[in-house]
Structure formats: structure tokens, C-alpha cells
Design a protein around this motif. Sequence first.
Motif, PDB file in Angstrom:
ATOM      1  N   ALA A   1      42.453  43.509   6.806  1.00 36.47           N
ATOM      2  CA  ALA A   1      42.587  43.514   8.266  1.00 36.47           C
ATOM      3  C   ALA A   1      41.973  44.776   8.870  1.00 36.47           C
ATOM      4  O   ALA A   1      41.446  44.736   9.995  1.00 36.47           O
ATOM      5  CB  ALA A   1      44.066  43.402   8.649  1.00 36.47           C
ATOM      6  N   ALA A   2      42.007  45.880   8.133  1.00 37.28           N
ATOM      7  CA  ALA A   2      41.466  47.140   8.640  1.00 37.28           C
ATOM      8  C   ALA A   2      39.945  47.209   8.520  1.00 37.28           C
ATOM      9  O   ALA A   2      39.271  47.755   9.388  1.00 37.28           O
ATOM     10  CB  ALA A   2      42.095  48.317   7.889  1.00 37.28           C
ATOM     11  N   GLN A   3      39.389  46.641   7.449  1.00 38.96           N
ATOM     12  CA  GLN A   3      37.955  46.794   7.185  1.00 38.96           C
ATOM     13  C   GLN A   3      37.083  45.707   7.804  1.00 38.96           C
ATOM     14  O   GLN A   3      35.909  45.949   8.080  1.00 38.96           O
ATOM     15  CB  GLN A   3      37.691  46.824   5.673  1.00 38.96           C
ATOM     16  N   PHE A   4      37.633  44.500   7.995  1.00 38.12           N
ATOM     17  CA  PHE A   4      36.810  43.374   8.404  1.00 38.12           C
ATOM     18  C   PHE A   4      37.198  42.879   9.793  1.00 38.12           C
ATOM     19  O   PHE A   4      38.384  42.796  10.122  1.00 38.12           O
ATOM     20  CB  PHE A   4      36.922  42.228   7.391  1.00 38.12           C
ATOM     21  N   GLU A   5      36.190  42.516  10.568  1.00 38.92           N
ATOM     22  CA  GLU A   5      36.433  42.064  11.935  1.00 38.92           C
ATOM     23  C   GLU A   5      36.944  40.624  11.996  1.00 38.92           C
ATOM     24  O   GLU A   5      37.752  40.291  12.851  1.00 38.92           O
ATOM     25  CB  GLU A   5      35.151  42.175  12.762  1.00 38.92           C
ATOM     26  N   ARG A   6      36.434  39.749  11.094  1.00 39.76           N
ATOM     27  CA  ARG A   6      36.769  38.331  11.170  1.00 39.76           C
ATOM     28  C   ARG A   6      37.158  37.782   9.797  1.00 39.76           C
ATOM     29  O   ARG A   6      36.406  37.011   9.181  1.00 39.76           O
ATOM     30  CB  ARG A   6      35.596  37.538  11.752  1.00 39.76           C
ATOM     31  N   PRO A   7      38.339  38.166   9.289  1.00 41.72           N
ATOM     32  CA  PRO A   7      38.801  37.596   8.017  1.00 41.72           C
ATOM     33  C   PRO A   7      39.476  36.241   8.224  1.00 41.72           C
ATOM     34  O   PRO A   7      39.874  35.886   9.343  1.00 41.72           O
ATOM     35  CB  PRO A   7      39.801  38.633   7.515  1.00 41.72           C
ATOM     36  N   VAL A   8      39.607  35.498   7.131  1.00 37.96           N
ATOM     37  CA  VAL A   8      40.334  34.235   7.131  1.00 37.96           C
ATOM     38  C   VAL A   8      41.050  34.117   5.793  1.00 37.96           C
ATOM     39  O   VAL A   8      40.566  34.636   4.776  1.00 37.96           O
ATOM     40  CB  VAL A   8      39.372  33.029   7.352  1.00 37.96           C
ATOM     41  N   LEU A   9      42.214  33.483   5.785  1.00 35.42           N
ATOM     42  CA  LEU A   9      42.964  33.257   4.550  1.00 35.42           C
ATOM     43  C   LEU A   9      42.799  31.789   4.162  1.00 35.42           C
ATOM     44  O   LEU A   9      43.144  30.896   4.940  1.00 35.42           O
ATOM     45  CB  LEU A   9      44.437  33.620   4.744  1.00 35.42           C
ATOM     46  N   LEU A  10      42.265  31.536   2.972  1.00 36.45           N
ATOM     47  CA  LEU A  10      42.060  30.169   2.504  1.00 36.45           C
ATOM     48  C   LEU A  10      43.379  29.610   1.994  1.00 36.45           C
ATOM     49  O   LEU A  10      44.038  30.214   1.136  1.00 36.45           O
ATOM     50  CB  LEU A  10      40.998  30.142   1.403  1.00 36.45           C
ATOM     51  N   PHE A  11      43.754  28.438   2.515  1.00 34.17           N
ATOM     52  CA  PHE A  11      45.067  27.869   2.217  1.00 34.17           C
ATOM     53  C   PHE A  11      44.897  26.448   1.695  1.00 34.17           C
ATOM     54  O   PHE A  11      44.378  25.581   2.387  1.00 34.17           O
ATOM     55  CB  PHE A  11      45.942  27.863   3.471  1.00 34.17           C
ATOM     56  N   SER A  12      45.362  26.220   0.465  1.00 36.36           N
ATOM     57  CA  SER A  12      45.236  24.895  -0.152  1.00 36.36           C
ATOM     58  C   SER A  12      46.533  24.099  -0.125  1.00 36.36           C
ATOM     59  O   SER A  12      46.532  22.895  -0.358  1.00 36.36           O
ATOM     60  CB  SER A  12      44.795  25.049  -1.607  1.00 36.36           C
ATOM     61  N   GLY A  13      47.653  24.788   0.136  1.00 35.95           N
ATOM     62  CA  GLY A  13      48.958  24.135   0.023  1.00 35.95           C
ATOM     63  C   GLY A  13      49.564  24.290  -1.356  1.00 35.95           C
ATOM     64  O   GLY A  13      50.664  23.806  -1.618  1.00 35.95           O
TER      65      GLY A  13
END
Length: 300
Positions: free
Chosen positions: A23-35
Motif C-alpha cells: 500500500a505504501a509503495q504502489f499507487e494501484r494495487p489489487v488483491l487477487l481473490f479466488s475464494g
Amino acid sequence: MNYKLSHLKQLESEGIFIIREVAAQFERPVLLFSGGKDSIVMSYLARKAFYPARIPFPLMHIDTGHNFEETLTFRDAWMEKIGARLIVAKVQDSIDKGRVVEEKGPTASRNGLQTVTLLDAIEEHNFNAALGGARRDEEKARAKERFFSHRDEFGQWDPKNQRPELWNLFNGRQLHGEHFRIFPLSNWTELDIWQYIQAENIELPSLYFTHKREMVNRKGVYLAKSDFMGLLPGEKWEEMVVRFRTIGDITCTGATLSLAANIDEIVEEIAATRVTERGGRADDRRSEAAMEDRKKAGYF
């Protein structure tokens, strides 16, 4: 077990530190969620990392269209519970656009098609870091991963061109078009995951617990009956008592014969097993280097 005084507390702290670092280093992160259990634990850690604020980046599910219904039901309920924003990228859309060609026949699977859908979604949303729940103990290709896994402008992975990681220093520097895959659970084992779920009383899809289901034994892999599955000559559907150790595309996710009905019994079972959870994945058996080939092409 007082997990706060055990290695699980250290693993939790490490995972939370890496998520905050993203969250500190990247402007646009995403968390991949498979369930699946690993992405559930990762999203649980993300919630802890920023509580009482909401998770400051979206979660994304790459939907093959060949899911277990239990997975989708849990996914939607879990998103509501943790207050996360969910993006769904569909393999069917990639097929409709002509970006990929669907396999045919009784052994066809959409699992391999996820790579194009994932890379297109990363480009569409301009994500520059994607957090995944992979662990180094799962499979030999994943044992080569860093916490911060560099991907080139084509989304591809070169195991020989990864950044050194000294102590807890992570280099997220990237050129235009490049991105990173981040693996906060790298040092966890399957048993660690289950013991943490046990200690934190984390909810899971019902697929992980023993139940009766129509299955077919395909060369030692127990596959679930579905509208997307055909039978090969000599095969038949049989009712079996099974549970799943990993959750993915229904056409290639193998079950294990098991009577484990609760977390305590699963922990005992995993502690005694000598077969990796991906030992029942039909997609990993397509070639000796199946996972590494897919990772180099841009897969998870």
C-alpha cells in the motif's frame, strides 16, 4: 494452543507488514481473490492491516465461469462481511472477444485461459501490483518466488531476473508497463494456514469439509460432476465422501477422500499427509513443468 506466542504470530506480522508495504509503495494495487483458503486468509490479513479503515485497494476474482456454486456464494458473503470492493474479470468475456479459444472435449478446461483474462484486467485497470496467495511449499515453481515478484511489460515472469530481497527490504521500482505480483504468504505452509484459520476462527466455504458428491476417478484424480464435465470411455459417476484441499476451476480441481468434518480434524489430517494439496490438481499433471510454463506466460 496460544498462537500469539508461536510462529503463527510471526507469520501474521510478516504478512501484514508486506501488505502495508504494498500500500505504501504502489499507487494501484489489487488483491487477487479466488475464494480459496489462502486468498481468504490474505484478505483477512489485509483487513487486519488497515482496521478500522477499509482495505484501501480492491479485490479481484478471475472467473472462469466453471466455478463451484459454493465458492461464489461464499465469495459474495465474504466481500460483504469485510466491506471490500470486488472486481470480477470473466474468462467468458475473453472468449467472446476472441482473445482466447476455448478447449473442446471431455477433458477441456478453462483454467489455462485465465492468464489472458488476468493480464487484460491488470492492463484495463492499470494495476501495478497484484497480491496473490501463493505459498512456496505448494509446488516447485512457486518455491522460486520472491515476496515481490517482478513481471515485465508483457506480464511475464523470468525466474532468473528477480530482485534480491535482503532482510525486510523490498524493491518495488518498475518501468512503464511492468508490474509486480506480491506473495505475503510465501513462508506459510498448508498446515500453517489451517492452524491460523483454527486459531482465528475464520469462515470457509463448505467445500473444505467432508460431504457426499458425485465424482469420477480420472487417473487417480477425483473430479466433481458438473455441466462442464464429460466422461471418458470406461468412466462413470460415483457417489463419494470427499472434501477439497484447494479450490479452483471445477473441471480440474481434484478432491480427496476424507471424513474430516471440522477444522480440528482437518489440522490432524494435514499434519499426517505426505501428499501436497496440488497433488490432486489435474491441470498440474498436463506436463512436468506445467506450473512453471504458465507462470512464465503470466499466470498467477
